[in-house]
Design an enzyme around this catalytic site. Structure first.
Site, short mmCIF file in Angstrom:
data_model
loop_
_atom_site.label_atom_id
_atom_site.label_comp_id
_atom_site.label_asym_id
_atom_site.label_seq_id
_atom_site.Cartn_x
_atom_site.Cartn_y
_atom_site.Cartn_z
NE ARG A 100 -0.59 1.96 4.99
CZ ARG A 100 0.45 1.17 4.71
NH1 ARG A 100 1.49 1.64 4.04
NH2 ARG A 100 0.48 -0.08 5.12
CE LYS A 155 -2.98 -2.38 3.34
NZ LYS A 155 -3.39 -2.36 4.75
CG PHE A 188 10.57 2.58 11.04
CD1 PHE A 188 10.76 1.43 10.29
CD2 PHE A 188 9.28 3.06 11.19
CE1 PHE A 188 9.69 0.76 9.73
CE2 PHE A 188 8.20 2.40 10.64
CZ PHE A 188 8.40 1.25 9.90
CG ASP A 241 15.24 -1.55 4.64
OD1 ASP A 241 16.21 -0.85 4.93
OD2 ASP A 241 14.73 -2.36 5.44
CG ASP A 300 6.84 2.33 0.34
OD1 ASP A 300 7.59 1.49 -0.20
OD2 ASP A 300 6.13 2.07 1.33
P1 IMP Z 1 13.17 -4.36 1.48
O1 IMP Z 1 12.80 -5.68 0.85
O2 IMP Z 1 14.09 -4.60 2.68
O3 IMP Z 1 13.77 -3.38 0.52
O4 IMP Z 1 11.82 -3.80 2.12
C1 IMP Z 1 11.21 -2.66 1.68
C2 IMP Z 1 9.87 -2.53 2.35
O5 IMP Z 1 10.01 -2.46 3.78
C3 IMP Z 1 9.19 -1.22 1.97
O6 IMP Z 1 8.36 -1.38 0.84
C4 IMP Z 1 8.41 -0.87 3.21
O7 IMP Z 1 7.14 -1.50 3.18
C5 IMP Z 1 9.20 -1.45 4.34
N1 IMP Z 1 10.05 -0.43 5.00
C6 IMP Z 1 11.41 -0.39 5.01
N2 IMP Z 1 11.86 0.67 5.71
C7 IMP Z 1 10.76 1.32 6.16
C8 IMP Z 1 10.59 2.53 6.95
O8 IMP Z 1 11.52 3.22 7.39
N3 IMP Z 1 9.30 2.90 7.18
C9 IMP Z 1 8.23 2.19 6.73
N4 IMP Z 1 8.35 1.07 5.98
C10 IMP Z 1 9.61 0.62 5.71
MG MG Z 2 6.19 -1.29 0.77
#
Ligand code: IMP
Ligand code: MG
Length: 179
Positions: free
Chosen positions: A164, A42, A151, A102, A99
């Site tokens: 959000r 989302k 975060f 990470d 969005d």
């Molecule tokens: P990745 O697979 O580790 O790149 O995960 C990315 C996902 O983790 C994003 O699409 C977010 O849903 C969530 N995420 C990572 N860091 C944050 C943050 O600082 N705030 C909110 N959601 C986060």
């Molecule tokens: Mg996400």
């Protein structure tokens, strides 16, 4: 300012200017191409809805919901598709709108998955990049802002599904996590 917020990292005006800049670049790059925006639910909903209004081209939009197995703070790279695209993507130029990236594991999986469907191209546009935490190999064509390893919430990003709707990107107070 919302009472749970420690500090605002990126304000509304700064977001608006960056989204306009990204939209202008995308407009240049995709001229004459069959563009499909894939919004990852989302978190990317707010960014995608602002971004498409800054792209001055005909385009399609579709949605995908994915969840990564693993705990809340670390994604494992094993991804489950909760909602797939409604449309086929063969020969389309796919631009995934996200969005935040990470570890990059979720998106690396998604890119591989979409490539098997024979699109003309697959690229990524993210509003935030937590670069220092990247473990997956990922080429990101469009990045809004590189953010530190904190975060963040707002502009689509949540903590336990809340915040959000904040119009800016912010860091929460520690007491909010500790409850
Ligand atoms: P990745 O697979 O580790 O790149 O995960 C990315 C996902 O983790 C994003 O699409 C977010 O849903 C969530 N995420 C990572 N860091 C944050 C943050 O600082 N705030 C909110 N959601 C986060
Ligand atoms: Mg996400």
């Amino acid at each position: 300012m919302n009472k749970d917020i420690k500090k605002i990292l990126i304000g509304e005006e700064e977001l608006k200017a960056k989204v306009a800049e990204l939209g202008a670049k995308i407009t240049e790059d995709y001229k004459g191409k069959d563009l499909l925006i894939v919004c990852v639910l989302k978190g990317a909903v707010i960014f995608a809805s602002d971004l498409i209004r800054e792209i001055n081209l005909p385009l399609d939009i579709d949605f995908m919901a994915i969840s990564s197995y693993g705990n809340n703070t670390k994604s494992s790279g094993v991804v489950r598709i909760l909602k797939d695209l409604n449309m086929g993507i063969e020969d389309k130029h796919v631009l995934i709108v996200e969005d935040i990236i990470d570890s990059g594991l979720t998106l690396a999986y998604l890119v591989e998955n979409l490539r098997t469907r024979r699109p003309a191209s697959v690229e990524i546009c993210t509003i935030l990049d937590k670069k220092e935490r990247r473990t997956a190999k990922l080429d990101i064509k469009y990045t809004g802002f590189v953010v530190p390893d904190e975060f963040v919430v707002g502009y689509g990003l949540d903590y336990a599904e809340k915040y959000r709707n904040l119009p800016y990107i912010a860091v929460l107070k520690e007491e909010v996590y500790k409850g």
